[in-house]
Scaffold this motif. Sequence first.
Motif, PDB file in Angstrom:
ATOM      1  N   TRP A  52       1.054  -0.978  -0.071  1.00  0.00           N
ATOM      2  CA  TRP A  52       0.049  -0.045   0.062  1.00  0.00           C
ATOM      3  C   TRP A  52       0.902   1.398   0.085  1.00  0.00           C
ATOM      4  O   TRP A  52       0.320   2.542  -0.412  1.00  0.00           O
ATOM      5  CB  TRP A  52      -0.914  -0.064   1.209  1.00  0.00           C
ATOM      6  N   ALA A  53       1.914   1.286   0.716  1.00  0.00           N
ATOM      7  CA  ALA A  53       2.987   2.453   0.746  1.00  0.00           C
ATOM      8  C   ALA A  53       3.721   2.553  -0.242  1.00  0.00           C
ATOM      9  O   ALA A  53       4.157   3.825  -0.707  1.00  0.00           O
ATOM     10  CB  ALA A  53       3.912   2.308   1.896  1.00  0.00           C
ATOM     11  N   ASP A  54       3.777   1.722  -1.319  1.00  0.00           N
ATOM     12  CA  ASP A  54       4.794   1.978  -2.348  1.00  0.00           C
ATOM     13  C   ASP A  54       4.620   3.080  -3.033  1.00  0.00           C
ATOM     14  O   ASP A  54       5.638   3.944  -3.505  1.00  0.00           O
ATOM     15  CB  ASP A  54       5.076   0.725  -2.901  1.00  0.00           C
ATOM     16  N   PRO A  55       3.466   3.278  -3.721  1.00  0.00           N
ATOM     17  CA  PRO A  55       3.220   4.470  -4.381  1.00  0.00           C
ATOM     18  C   PRO A  55       3.433   5.925  -3.859  1.00  0.00           C
ATOM     19  O   PRO A  55       4.054   6.804  -4.440  1.00  0.00           O
ATOM     20  CB  PRO A  55       1.808   4.506  -5.095  1.00  0.00           C
ATOM     21  N   PHE A  56       3.007   5.830  -2.536  1.00  0.00           N
ATOM     22  CA  PHE A  56       3.011   7.264  -1.490  1.00  0.00           C
ATOM     23  C   PHE A  56       4.766   7.322  -1.190  1.00  0.00           C
ATOM     24  O   PHE A  56       5.053   8.536  -1.501  1.00  0.00           O
ATOM     25  CB  PHE A  56       2.439   6.921  -0.294  1.00  0.00           C
ATOM     26  N   VAL A  57       5.430   6.519  -1.073  1.00  0.00           N
ATOM     27  CA  VAL A  57       7.056   6.414  -0.645  1.00  0.00           C
ATOM     28  C   VAL A  57       7.691   7.005  -2.038  1.00  0.00           C
ATOM     29  O   VAL A  57       8.444   7.959  -2.034  1.00  0.00           O
ATOM     30  CB  VAL A  57       7.536   5.217  -0.583  1.00  0.00           C
ATOM     31  N   GLY A  58       7.165   6.257  -3.261  1.00  0.00           N
ATOM     32  CA  GLY A  58       7.887   6.788  -4.542  1.00  0.00           C
ATOM     33  C   GLY A  58       7.621   8.469  -4.646  1.00  0.00           C
ATOM     34  O   GLY A  58       8.639   8.957  -5.164  1.00  0.00           O
ATOM     35  N   ALA A  59       6.374   8.768  -4.474  1.00  0.00           N
ATOM     36  CA  ALA A  59       5.826  10.068  -4.943  1.00  0.00           C
ATOM     37  C   ALA A  59       6.916  10.962  -3.717  1.00  0.00           C
ATOM     38  O   ALA A  59       7.303  12.143  -4.238  1.00  0.00           O
ATOM     39  CB  ALA A  59       4.653  10.360  -4.360  1.00  0.00           C
ATOM     40  N   LEU A  60       7.169  10.829  -2.470  1.00  0.00           N
ATOM     41  CA  LEU A  60       7.806  11.334  -1.437  1.00  0.00           C
ATOM     42  C   LEU A  60       9.262  11.446  -1.936  1.00  0.00           C
ATOM     43  O   LEU A  60      10.100  12.488  -2.038  1.00  0.00           O
ATOM     44  CB  LEU A  60       7.678  11.125  -0.153  1.00  0.00           C
ATOM     45  N   GLU A  61      10.030  10.221  -2.303  1.00  0.00           N
ATOM     46  CA  GLU A  61      11.206  10.277  -2.941  1.00  0.00           C
ATOM     47  C   GLU A  61      11.545  11.129  -4.371  1.00  0.00           C
ATOM     48  O   GLU A  61      12.351  11.762  -4.010  1.00  0.00           O
ATOM     49  CB  GLU A  61      11.587   8.791  -3.378  1.00  0.00           C
ATOM     50  N   GLU A  62      10.494  11.208  -5.075  1.00  0.00           N
ATOM     51  CA  GLU A  62      10.604  12.223  -6.356  1.00  0.00           C
ATOM     52  C   GLU A  62      10.761  13.617  -5.749  1.00  0.00           C
ATOM     53  O   GLU A  62      11.264  14.602  -6.045  1.00  0.00           O
ATOM     54  CB  GLU A  62       9.403  11.785  -7.317  1.00  0.00           C
ATOM     55  N   ALA A  63       9.522  13.826  -5.101  1.00  0.00           N
ATOM     56  CA  ALA A  63       9.505  15.309  -4.331  1.00  0.00           C
ATOM     57  C   ALA A  63      10.827  15.615  -3.691  1.00  0.00           C
ATOM     58  O   ALA A  63      11.377  16.806  -3.984  1.00  0.00           O
ATOM     59  CB  ALA A  63       8.513  15.266  -3.321  1.00  0.00           C
ATOM     60  N   ALA A  64      11.333  14.714  -2.849  1.00  0.00           N
ATOM     61  CA  ALA A  64      12.840  15.072  -2.052  1.00  0.00           C
ATOM     62  C   ALA A  64      13.947  15.258  -3.016  1.00  0.00           C
ATOM     63  O   ALA A  64      14.521  16.402  -2.916  1.00  0.00           O
ATOM     64  CB  ALA A  64      13.231  13.837  -1.225  1.00  0.00           C
ATOM     65  N   GLY A  65      13.727  14.380  -4.415  1.00  0.00           N
ATOM     66  CA  GLY A  65      14.902  14.530  -5.207  1.00  0.00           C
ATOM     67  C   GLY A  65      14.511  15.970  -6.111  1.00  0.00           C
ATOM     68  O   GLY A  65      15.701  16.480  -6.414  1.00  0.00           O
ATOM     69  N   ALA A  66      13.389  16.149  -6.571  1.00  0.00           N
ATOM     70  CA  ALA A  66      13.128  17.561  -7.146  1.00  0.00           C
ATOM     71  C   ALA A  66      13.494  18.599  -6.333  1.00  0.00           C
ATOM     72  O   ALA A  66      14.090  19.547  -6.944  1.00  0.00           O
ATOM     73  CB  ALA A  66      11.771  17.650  -7.636  1.00  0.00           C
ATOM     74  N   LEU A  67      13.100  18.824  -4.961  1.00  0.00           N
ATOM     75  CA  LEU A  67      13.694  19.657  -4.251  1.00  0.00           C
ATOM     76  C   LEU A  67      15.247  19.846  -3.950  1.00  0.00           C
ATOM     77  O   LEU A  67      15.843  21.251  -4.235  1.00  0.00           O
ATOM     78  CB  LEU A  67      13.022  19.561  -2.565  1.00  0.00           C
ATOM     79  N   GLY A  68      15.732  18.782  -4.103  1.00  0.00           N
ATOM     80  CA  GLY A  68      17.355  18.661  -3.770  1.00  0.00           C
ATOM     81  C   GLY A  68      18.003  19.245  -5.374  1.00  0.00           C
ATOM     82  O   GLY A  68      18.918  20.175  -5.298  1.00  0.00           O
TER      83      GLY A  68
END
Length: 617
Positions: A239-255
């Motif tokens: 269940w968490a996989d898509p949400f974790v992926g979205a947060l990782e992408e957001a952190a990467g984009a912020l960086g």
Amino acid sequence: MTRHRSAALVGNPNAGKSALFNALTGARQKIANYPGVTVERKSGRLVLPGGQPIELTDLPGSYGLHATSPDEEVTAKVILGKHEGEASPDVLVVVLDASNLEQHLVFAQEVIALGKPTVVALNMIDLAERDGLVLDPKALEQALRVPVIPTVAVRRRGLAELAAAIEAAPERVPEPQHAHITLTERRVTAHAIADATIVSETAKHRLHAKLDQVLLNPWLGPIILFALLFVVFQAVFAWADPFVGALEEAAGALGEAVQGALPESLLRDFLVNGVINGVGSVVVFLPQIVILFFFILVMEASGYMARAAFIMDRLMARVGLSGRSFIPLLSSFACAIPGIMATRSITDPKDRLTTILIAPLMTCSARLPVYAVIIAAFIPNRPVGPEGLGFIGLQGLVLFVLYVAGIIGAMAVALVLRSSVTKGAASGFIMEMPKYQLPRIKDLAIGLFQRAWIFLRRAGTIIFTITVVLWVLLTFPRAGEGQSQVEASIAGQIAKGVEVVVKPIGFNHEMALALIPAMAAREVAVSALATTYAVDAGDEDQQAMALGDRLKTRWTLPMALAFLAWFVFAPQCLSTIAVARRETNGWKWPTFMLAYLFAMAYVAAGATYWIAVWAGL
């Protein structure tokens, strides 16, 4: 001087004794302590129908005359007339919860068997009727051979009849029972009496009884419990996989945005490698934390958690612990600190000490980010098992095994401790089962918000602070031409000393470095690895890589499995050690705890690494 007659209210906890006592005595009460103990003595004056006053005492709740706590000891001594400075009551009023009749009848039989003037108050009869349970007080009176008065204390129903029964009780004394009746025999009798007392019950009440027959079954109950836990850990990943992926992408984009907006400098390095890569690598696991606590809150609100405690009591008795240890150990799955503090409810000192010593082996929520990042990086996201069982994910299965390994380790340590340094017999444990009910959406939402806020606040304070300190230690002094920044840094030099110790169990330099700040907080191991690899990255493309991708290029599968095994058994954060010192009044047992946990972690990690290497993984 003539002594006033006296009566005492006795019964299980939560039978409604206090409400009945207040209704009978009103404002004519006084509160003190029993001589020699800190147990509260609550007494009042009740005027009987004939005009004679009688002293009424509200005795502490008890499950039997064989005391397992100071409260129960006082109750037993007063009833038996053995308490110094306290006369035996002339009349005993046994208060029963009408909606939980079978459980309460076990103690009632023991009191009635004493042969003292006794009256039974069948209390909270309205709640039983609301739940669809219609009882026959006369049938109960015939079975118990003492007067039975239906009461609703909060509505003052049945109070006059109860007062009259108390006045007449000395004229109707039950015959004392000289034959020894075992607890098991009293339970069987209680079941038969409760069945004979029930006139009718709703389909809902019958359904709840049938559910208990299945969920509390000695064979089916544990299977259902572990199957449910298995589903929970499957859901944590699926269940968490898509949400974790979205947060990782957001952190990467912020960086990337920060890198593009700022020129190359220490400030940019701090923001990208220290804050975003460090703290962000932990925050991305918020969805998994929320999903785990969603299931825990649902089990608590539905009434299943208490049944899980009952099921686990059998397992814990085999290793010398009582069911009283279950709730503190269950709390330790969230955090060992409240779990250790909850051991104050355990009356036996050796039982309590054992529970404190094994609490850190319960897999707390701080370990979940460590497990999640390693499992996601090295365990394939694919189904396992025969054709048609594709819903069983390998990643969820590995997470389930890690949690079970912690439980098995705790039970093994408890068995050894109870056979040696904390040797003693397991104390008894009785608990009442709450009613089944559907969880309220509002309550779940509030509970999940609180858990998420605690996690984010921890990420914004403790983890942020430790990550910043680690970034400073990794950044200075600056590396020379062709030299690794991590190797040249202060942190790198410290890690070299640790690496010598952990190298035989498969740990590399970066893994050794991550173990140091992880002593402050478990999840900091993730941010420490992320910061370390970000600081040591050669270019911006490497800095932008997710932590899992970096680990795949630096670690082997045996190293990753050894790292997981280490965190199953390694000591908890320093705050846990501090609380253990406070609860045990010294450093002796916390030091012992640290030593055995480090030894278990080292052996488990080493065995895992070398077995994996031998197997060619």
